[in-house]
Design a protein around this motif. Sequence first.
Motif, PDB file in Angstrom:
ATOM      1  N   GLU A  47      27.948  36.481  47.990  1.00 32.57           N
ATOM      2  CA  GLU A  47      26.920  37.370  47.453  1.00 32.57           C
ATOM      3  C   GLU A  47      26.595  38.491  48.441  1.00 32.57           C
ATOM      4  O   GLU A  47      26.318  39.622  48.041  1.00 32.57           O
ATOM      5  N   LEU A  48      26.622  38.174  49.737  1.00 31.55           N
ATOM      6  CA  LEU A  48      26.400  39.196  50.760  1.00 31.55           C
ATOM      7  C   LEU A  48      27.507  40.238  50.712  1.00 31.55           C
ATOM      8  O   LEU A  48      27.252  41.453  50.765  1.00 31.55           O
ATOM      9  N   VAL A  49      28.750  39.789  50.598  1.00 33.03           N
ATOM     10  CA  VAL A  49      29.880  40.710  50.481  1.00 33.03           C
ATOM     11  C   VAL A  49      29.730  41.587  49.244  1.00 33.03           C
ATOM     12  O   VAL A  49      29.937  42.805  49.299  1.00 33.03           O
ATOM     13  N   GLU A  50      29.356  40.976  48.130  1.00 34.92           N
ATOM     14  CA  GLU A  50      29.234  41.725  46.880  1.00 34.92           C
ATOM     15  C   GLU A  50      28.156  42.800  46.994  1.00 34.92           C
ATOM     16  O   GLU A  50      28.315  43.902  46.447  1.00 34.92           O
ATOM     17  N   TRP A  51      27.077  42.508  47.688  1.00 34.22           N
ATOM     18  CA  TRP A  51      26.017  43.492  47.914  1.00 34.22           C
ATOM     19  C   TRP A  51      26.573  44.706  48.646  1.00 34.22           C
ATOM     20  O   TRP A  51      26.326  45.858  48.275  1.00 34.22           O
ATOM     21  N   MET A  52      27.359  44.442  49.698  1.00 32.36           N
ATOM     22  CA  MET A  52      27.946  45.530  50.464  1.00 32.36           C
ATOM     23  C   MET A  52      28.945  46.332  49.624  1.00 32.36           C
ATOM     24  O   MET A  52      28.974  47.571  49.685  1.00 32.36           O
ATOM     25  N   VAL A  53      29.761  45.631  48.859  1.00 31.82           N
ATOM     26  CA  VAL A  53      30.758  46.312  48.033  1.00 31.82           C
ATOM     27  C   VAL A  53      30.077  47.225  47.016  1.00 31.82           C
ATOM     28  O   VAL A  53      30.514  48.366  46.786  1.00 31.82           O
ATOM     29  N   GLU A  65      44.722  44.262  56.442  1.00 30.51           N
ATOM     30  CA  GLU A  65      44.638  44.772  57.811  1.00 30.51           C
ATOM     31  C   GLU A  65      43.185  44.818  58.283  1.00 30.51           C
ATOM     32  O   GLU A  65      42.371  45.586  57.772  1.00 30.51           O
ATOM     33  N   VAL A  66      42.871  43.965  59.260  1.00 30.78           N
ATOM     34  CA  VAL A  66      41.559  43.942  59.896  1.00 30.78           C
ATOM     35  C   VAL A  66      41.776  43.913  61.397  1.00 30.78           C
ATOM     36  O   VAL A  66      42.644  43.188  61.891  1.00 30.78           O
ATOM     37  N   HIS A 106      32.124  54.255  45.398  1.00 32.81           N
ATOM     38  CA  HIS A 106      32.285  55.720  45.364  1.00 32.81           C
ATOM     39  C   HIS A 106      32.206  56.359  46.758  1.00 32.81           C
ATOM     40  O   HIS A 106      32.144  57.578  46.874  1.00 32.81           O
ATOM     41  N   ARG A 107      32.172  55.517  47.804  1.00 34.81           N
ATOM     42  CA  ARG A 107      32.254  56.063  49.168  1.00 34.81           C
ATOM     43  C   ARG A 107      33.652  55.783  49.717  1.00 34.81           C
ATOM     44  O   ARG A 107      34.258  54.758  49.397  1.00 34.81           O
ATOM     45  N   HIS A 108      34.149  56.676  50.535  1.00 36.10           N
ATOM     46  CA  HIS A 108      35.534  56.552  50.982  1.00 36.10           C
ATOM     47  C   HIS A 108      35.626  56.581  52.506  1.00 36.10           C
ATOM     48  O   HIS A 108      34.759  57.115  53.195  1.00 36.10           O
ATOM     49  N   LEU A 145      37.629  46.980  49.296  1.00 31.33           N
ATOM     50  CA  LEU A 145      37.543  48.386  49.719  1.00 31.33           C
ATOM     51  C   LEU A 145      38.795  48.727  50.529  1.00 31.33           C
ATOM     52  O   LEU A 145      38.748  48.877  51.760  1.00 31.33           O
ATOM     53  N   PRO A 146      39.932  48.844  49.882  1.00 28.69           N
ATOM     54  CA  PRO A 146      41.204  48.967  50.601  1.00 28.69           C
ATOM     55  C   PRO A 146      41.324  50.185  51.503  1.00 28.69           C
ATOM     56  O   PRO A 146      42.104  50.166  52.462  1.00 28.69           O
ATOM     57  N   ASP A 147      40.566  51.256  51.217  1.00 27.73           N
ATOM     58  CA  ASP A 147      40.690  52.436  52.075  1.00 27.73           C
ATOM     59  C   ASP A 147      39.699  52.409  53.241  1.00 27.73           C
ATOM     60  O   ASP A 147      39.651  53.339  54.046  1.00 27.73           O
ATOM     61  N   ALA A 148      38.916  51.328  53.353  1.00 23.85           N
ATOM     62  CA  ALA A 148      37.980  51.195  54.472  1.00 23.85           C
ATOM     63  C   ALA A 148      38.712  50.730  55.731  1.00 23.85           C
ATOM     64  O   ALA A 148      39.712  50.010  55.656  1.00 23.85           O
ATOM     65  N   GLN A 149      38.195  51.150  56.867  1.00 20.32           N
ATOM     66  CA  GLN A 149      38.679  50.639  58.153  1.00 20.32           C
ATOM     67  C   GLN A 149      37.754  49.491  58.543  1.00 20.32           C
ATOM     68  O   GLN A 149      36.550  49.691  58.705  1.00 20.32           O
TER      69      GLN A 149
END
Length: 284
Positions: free
Chosen positions: A100-106, A163-164, A111-113, A135-139
């Motif tokens: 649920e914490l992850v989902e909140w962040m997602v 990739e992390v 719409h942010r890149h 969020l595949p384009d996130a670092q």
Amino acid sequence: MTIQTAFTYITGAIGELYDEREAANIAHIIMEYLTGMSKLDRIVHKTKILSPDQKQRLKEAIEALQRHEPVQYITGTSWFYGMELLVNRNVLIPRPETEELVEWMVQDAAHRHRLHLLDIGTGSGCIPLALKKSLPDAQVSAIDVSEGALEVARSNAARQRLEVNFQLMDALNPAQLAGLPEFDMIVSNPPYITQSEQTSMQELVWGFEPSLALFVPDNDALLFYRHISVMAQSRLLPGGALYFEINEALGKEVVALMESLGFAAVTLKQDMFGKDRMVKGNKI
């Protein structure tokens, strides 16, 4: 011993430790672990005889369960956010509330890149891997003080082909954290169980999961929240956000701490069970 009789044998052996439904769920997990067969396949092949190796592994699994060892440590895997992750005693078993914490962040990141995200105290790597998956384009970066935990996290990243950037760092050591870059989001599920609360916990948690990732001193329950919040004020970009998973008994205290350190719009959120579980604060 057939597949069907093995299942019945497991439920009977652990019937005094778990209710009927949970015992059956555990038995299904163990049987899939032993046979590599789905529930449907096991029904179709219920009269199939276990091999000597499978019978020995069954015996060892039941002995471990009777010692209250979590079934995830017996099978070596746990599911989180649609991913089958490796786990062992170097890491906490991922829990649904953390999803649920992850989902909140997602949702906040929609719409942010090209966001730069950091997970502090990563353990199995469940949080950063779930974030990278969504969020595949996130670092995405993650740190932990345990080399054993990072070994598990890196193995999970390789298995999931995500990739992390994992690094060995101590969240309580400002000198180590000073070299980190700036981030759009920082998240942590830090140790938050006070030592006095251990007596009310199930033995299958404190008896097997790493105490380094669970407990904080009774006289400083906000230890990690304080250190991480201070660090986040210098490492978050303007408008960035800090997210925590929290001890359900410390929601108001964590909110007050973050507000005192300059975070704005601090929000306390409940989990699926109606318990205070997550806090978010924005850097002005």
